[in-house]
Scaffold this active site. Structure first.
Site, PDB file in Angstrom:
ATOM      1  N   HIS A 105     -14.152  60.870   0.754  1.00 52.14           N
ATOM      2  CA  HIS A 105     -13.204  61.242   2.087  1.00 52.14           C
ATOM      3  C   HIS A 105     -12.387  60.135   2.477  1.00 52.14           C
ATOM      4  CE1 HIS A 105     -16.406  59.389   4.516  1.00 52.14           C
ATOM      5  NE2 HIS A 105     -15.621  58.789   5.369  1.00 52.14           N
ATOM      6  N   ASP A 137     -19.886  61.968  -2.201  1.00 50.13           N
ATOM      7  CA  ASP A 137     -18.987  61.367  -1.415  1.00 50.13           C
ATOM      8  C   ASP A 137     -18.362  60.090  -2.129  1.00 50.13           C
ATOM      9  OD1 ASP A 137     -16.964  61.416   0.437  1.00 50.13           O
ATOM     10  OD2 ASP A 137     -18.278  60.796   1.997  1.00 50.13           O
ATOM     11  N   GLY A 209     -14.048  53.343   9.610  1.00 49.19           N
ATOM     12  CA  GLY A 209     -13.282  52.258   8.991  1.00 49.19           C
ATOM     13  C   GLY A 209     -14.165  51.628   7.716  1.00 49.19           C
ATOM     14  N   ASN A 210     -15.351  51.632   8.159  1.00 53.04           N
ATOM     15  CA  ASN A 210     -16.129  51.162   7.257  1.00 53.04           C
ATOM     16  C   ASN A 210     -16.714  51.860   6.083  1.00 53.04           C
ATOM     17  OD1 ASN A 210     -17.736  49.210   9.874  1.00 53.04           O
ATOM     18  ND2 ASN A 210     -17.593  48.534   7.887  1.00 53.04           N
ATOM     19  N   SER A 211     -16.030  53.360   5.923  1.00 56.04           N
ATOM     20  CA  SER A 211     -16.373  54.193   4.895  1.00 56.04           C
ATOM     21  C   SER A 211     -16.162  53.569   3.625  1.00 56.04           C
ATOM     22  CB  SER A 211     -15.545  55.511   5.099  1.00 56.04           C
ATOM     23  OG  SER A 211     -16.301  56.296   6.054  1.00 56.04           O
ATOM     24  N   GLY A 267     -30.774  74.850 -14.975  1.00 60.20           N
ATOM     25  CA  GLY A 267     -30.520  76.627 -15.050  1.00 60.20           C
ATOM     26  C   GLY A 267     -31.732  77.510 -14.504  1.00 60.20           C
ATOM     27  N   VAL A 268     -32.169  76.952 -13.298  1.00 54.64           N
ATOM     28  CA  VAL A 268     -33.303  77.599 -12.518  1.00 54.64           C
ATOM     29  C   VAL A 268     -32.925  77.704 -10.966  1.00 54.64           C
ATOM     30  CG1 VAL A 268     -34.979  77.428 -14.102  1.00 54.64           C
ATOM     31  CG2 VAL A 268     -34.944  75.687 -12.276  1.00 54.64           C
ATOM     32  N   ILE A 270     -35.042  76.970  -7.515  1.00 61.71           N
ATOM     33  CA  ILE A 270     -36.357  76.689  -7.155  1.00 61.71           C
ATOM     34  C   ILE A 270     -36.425  76.763  -5.670  1.00 61.71           C
ATOM     35  CG2 ILE A 270     -36.580  75.425  -9.152  1.00 61.71           C
ATOM     36  CD1 ILE A 270     -35.609  73.106  -7.745  1.00 61.71           C
TER      37      ILE A 270
END
Length: 473
Positions: A105, A137, A209-211, A267-268, A270
């Protein structure tokens, strides 16, 4: 002099002996660690062409996996006359040839990405986007430089990042430039809203800003990528979240190699096993494992897996719940042959599944069974009917499969389980039901077997879930 009893004296001696141990574990300063890792931490500035973008600042961008829950950590600048928007974030270098990790982001939709290295390093270096993974992310960038100082990933598992361990966060909070904060691991295994979430919670101060900045252990290794904060004010209140390195390392390796993620796919569909299902599922001893609700054409079907199976072991790991299974499958390579143990009809069965690729998998619809004439009837507080065209229109159903709940006693156990009109029961006792007689037979079989509940597979809006319905009102 006060009189000290024998018990109090022993206690005082124990405390006196214990106190120095805690003092020895507390770092006297973080200065050496900060000096060691700072050259590898970067500030990130992005520039984006916008068209009348005047939304509120300080929230997660639209489409982010945290949109409805958390403030993101990046401040967004005002639009200028040319309708351009700038944003700030953080990142860190993971190789001497210029690979950089940050949050998706931070750079999402950016036309230009510039990297600012630690004071004394290169300013305003253009970066190329290598790949992103919105599910976690995480994004990987590349700058055209060599010989860069870099940091390595550390162990974010229970042994490597215990609750209470010291950690240090670095980044560019509120656009103020390089900043260091320290705290402890407050909690582990936090899930916010994503499928592959595995967050470390920390009270180290992180802000907008720490992202994308690193969360270090005391050995200078990155054990998390700072991603989100929980805050009613938009500023740090000591509840921050960093995506664990256990997740990030696998994502970063795939982005560097392929420019995209290639996750394993079982492919299930659950759901978690609940305590009230223990009596309803033969051979189930505890509320552990992942209950299979649907098996469309794909790897699991090819391996012989069936709806109603409880996956208990996957690739040698005992499965506690669906979240654990999803994480393990997603971290497994495409094409890998995996041993899977399922509980079926009271017995364990071993299957071998060749994993597909999640990103390219497509659901295939099951063929609809032949239409059956409606036979309304009442069972366990439910009024049931086979599917008709009128009922399909009334409840917006897209299948002829199963029995439709057309009425429900509000005081019944079924109502307390959350069943509502329009729900469709497709299985009872882990067998398909297409008629009222089928459902009545399943009830009789469960009662004759001494069971006190019946396991139903219920669909609402196309989404399946199991419900254990008590046979004793």
């Amino acid at each position: 002099m006060a009189l000290i009893t024998g018990t109090a004296l022993v206690l005082a001696m124990m405390l006196a002996q214990a106190t120095p141990a805690f003092s020895q574990d507390r770092p006297g300063t973080f200065a050496d660690l900060a000096e060691q890792v700072s050259p590898s931490v970067v500030n990130i500035t992005t520039s984006t062409v916008v068209a009348g973008r005047n939304g509120p600042q300080g929230v997660v961008p639209e489409g982010s996996p945290f949109e409805d829950f958390f403030n993101d950590l990046q401040p967004e600048g005002d639009n200028d006359r040319q309708r351009r928007s700038s944003a700030l974030g953080s990142g860190f270098v993971i190789s001497e040839d210029g690979y950089i990790v940050t949050n998706n982001h931070v750079i999402e939709g950016a036309d230009e990405i510039l990297i600012e290295f630690f004071p004394g390093g290169e300013p305003g270096v253009p970066a190329e986007l290598v790949g992103t993974d919105p599910n976690t992310d995480i994004a990987v960038l590349k700058v055209d430089l060599e010989g860069l100082p870099f940091v390595e990933f550390g162990d974010s598992n229970a042994e490597g990042a215990r609750v209470g361990d010291w950690v240090m966060a670095m980044g560019n909070p509120l656009g103020q430039g390089f900043s260091v904060s320290a705290g402890i691991v407050s909690a582990r295994d936090r899930a916010l809203s994503g499928t592959y979430d595995d967050y470390i919670q920390t009270d180290a101060a992180i802000n907008r800003g720490n992202s994308g900045g690193p969360l270090f252990n005391m050995d200078g290794e990155v054990i998390g990528v700072n991603t989100a904060i929980l805050s009613p004010t938009g500023g740090s209140i000591g509840i921050g979240f960093a995506m664990s390195s256990a997740v990030v390392t696998n994502v970063v390796d795939q982005l560097r190699e392929f420019g995209e993620t290639r996750r394993g796919w079982l492919g299930v569909r659950i759901q978690d096993v609940t305590p009230d299902m223990i009596d309803a599922i033969e051979g189930l001893l505890s509320a552990n494992g992942a209950l299979v609700t649907e098996v469309p054409p794909g790897p699991a079907e090819d391996a012989g897996m069936e709806s109603g199976d409880v996956i208990t072991v996957f690739d040698g790991v005992e499965i506690e719940d669906t979240r654990e299974l999803v994480r393990i499958v997603g971290n497994s390579p495409v094409g890998k042959e995996v041993a899977v143990t399922v509980l079926r009809n009271g017995e364990s069965q071993d299957l071998t599944v060749v994993l597909g690729r999640r990103e390219t998998a497509e659901a295939v619809a099951f063929p609809a069974p032949e239409e059956v004439e409606p036979e309304p009837s009442q069972f366990l507080g439910l009024t049931l009917s086979t599917v008709t065209d009128d009922l399909k229109d009334q409840y917006n159903l897209n299948s002829d499969d199963g029995l439709v709940i057309t009425a429900i006693d509000p005081d019944s156990v079924a109502a307390s389980k959350g069943l509502v009109e329009g729900d469709v029961i497709t299985e009872a006792g882990q067998q398909k039901v297409i008629s009222i007689e089928d459902f009545e037979t399943r009830i009789m079989e469960a009662s004759d077997a001494g069971r006190t509940s019946l396991l139903l597979l219920v669909r609402r809006g196309g989404d399946p879930r199991f419900v254990a319905l008590s046979l004793v009102e």
